[in-house]
Scaffold this active site. Structure first.
Site, PDB file in Angstrom:
ATOM      1  CB  THR A  70      -0.847   0.033   1.293  1.00  9.69           C
ATOM      2  OG1 THR A  70      -1.762  -1.052   1.267  1.00  9.69           O
ATOM      3  CG2 THR A  70      -1.630   1.315   1.467  1.00  9.69           C
ATOM      4  CB  VAL A  77     -12.941  -3.889   0.784  1.00  5.05           C
ATOM      5  CG1 VAL A  77     -12.549  -2.463   1.148  1.00  5.05           C
ATOM      6  CG2 VAL A  77     -13.651  -3.916  -0.564  1.00  5.05           C
ATOM      7  N   GLY A 131      -0.067  -2.412   5.759  1.00  4.86           N
ATOM      8  CA  GLY A 131       0.008  -3.690   6.467  1.00  4.86           C
ATOM      9  C   GLY A 131      -1.339  -4.395   6.457  1.00  4.86           C
TER      10      GLY A 131
END
Ligand code: GLY
Length: 357
Positions: free
Chosen positions: A203, A232, A255
């Site tokens: 991310t 999600v 994470g």
């Protein structure tokens, strides 16, 4: 499609490298103020903070600067955790999640499980600005993006496809696939897997404090590798993968998203600032809560500690910054107006993360 006044303003400031869709919904430039700006990001955001700082100094809104910064990583096919080149879901389709928050308006917007759109963070900004909603998902998010002029992009690169295929050939119990012999394995795939199989959560998060003391932040991701279609994570959930309060500070995470969803970690961090904690201590408090509330045995190591990792990043309204992760060895990127650099962050445990975390 793109309001010409915005394009002119951005281009005038020598920032013509930004693609048109990154500018969709960006505010006009304002005269810069006199406060010291700070931009922070996860460790994969060195170019992100540089671009965001360049824009902030030119008078961009802090959220627009953060979105333009993460767009560089969304476009980078070598970062397999974000945007183009992201590792796909278990069916080989890349699904992206992203969210934004804007300090002065306390606005927020997000998209989840969006396919074929290169810049989900910019779409999230339009959800914030051009709808009465905070979150659009799946096909609805895609159609909304198309309506606003975002082009279709095939997000699955050849390398990511080969990585996914190798994962499928080596892990699927459902069909009779045979992985290539080691000598025939694509070097890029070998490099990706290294010595062992890793189930990653990547991310990018970016928080920006501008020269007026205003905040903006975004988190954007391709999510868990080989995820269930429709899964999600925390990134597009306000309070979990990012949060800000323009009077206090801004925070975000990378994470294991499920851990942040169960703890609303980014909100916890900003509330920690309200309680007087430093950014680092507020991030450590979020780590502590993830640890203490992780009751699931299959997610614990032999000592009862999480067998995964989460990392937190925070900048305050007055420009202090800090971060923390569960396990040692993590870093964040900071640009303090002079230069961008990687800095170590604190950790709850002294050891390096367990394999696969
Ligand atoms: N933190 C990113 C994810 O879990 O999807």
């Amino acid at each position: 499609m793109v309001p010409s006044v915005h394009r002119r303003d951005f281009f005038k400031n020598g920032l013509a490298g930004l693609s048109a869709s990154v500018l969709l919904g960006a505010a006009p430039m304002q005269p810069p103020g006199d406060r010291r700006p700070v931009v922070i990001s996860s460790a994969n955001g060195l170019r992100t903070v540089e671009k965001a700082m360049e824009l902030i100094k030119a008078g961009a809104d802090p959220l627009d600067a953060a979105i333009a910064g993460v767009a560089i990583v969304e476009e980078d096919p070598t970062d397999h955790t974000v945007g183009l080149g992201g590792i796909p879901n278990e069916e080989g389709i890349v699904e992206l999640d992203a969210a934004v928050m804007h300090g002065p308006s306390h606005g927020g917007g997000a998209v989840a499980s969006i396919r074929n759109i290169l810049h989900p963070a910019a779409v999230a900004r339009l959800v914030m600005k051009r709808t009465d909603h905070c979150l659009l998902v799946g096909d609805g998010a895609y159609r909304f993006a198309k309506m606003h002029g975002f082009p279709d992009t095939e997000l699955l690169t050849d390398v990511a496809r080969k990585i996914w295929l190798y994962w499928k050939e080596t892990n699927s119990k459902l069909d009779d696939r045979i992985p290539p012999p080691p000598e025939e394995l694509d070097p890029e795939v070998r490099k990706f897997f290294g010595e062992s199989y890793v189930r990653e959560h990547g991310t990018i998060h970016c928080s920006a404090l501008d020269t007026h003391g205003n905040l903006g932040c975004t988190t954007t991701t391709s999510g868990l590798y080989y995820k269930m279609p429709g899964r999600v994570g925390d990134s597009p959930i306000l309070g979990a993968g990012l949060w800000l309060d323009n009077e206090l500070g801004s925070a975000g995470s990378t994470g294991r998203g499920e851990a942040n969803l169960l703890n609303l970690s980014s909100h916890t961090i900003v509330e920690g600032l309200r309680g007087g904690k430093s950014p680092q201590d507020a991030c450590l408090e979020a780590c502590k809560r993830v640890f203490e509330r992780n009751k699931v045995k299959r997610l614990q190591d032999a000592k009862g500690r999480p067998d995964f990792n989460v990392k937190f990043y925070c900048v305050t309204k007055d420009g202090k910054f800090g971060g923390a992760s569960l396990w040692a060895g993590a870093e964040m990127v900071v640009h303090d107006g002079d230069s961008a650099r990687l800095v170590p962050i604190a950790s709850l445990f002294n050891e390096q993360p367990p394999e696969g975390a």
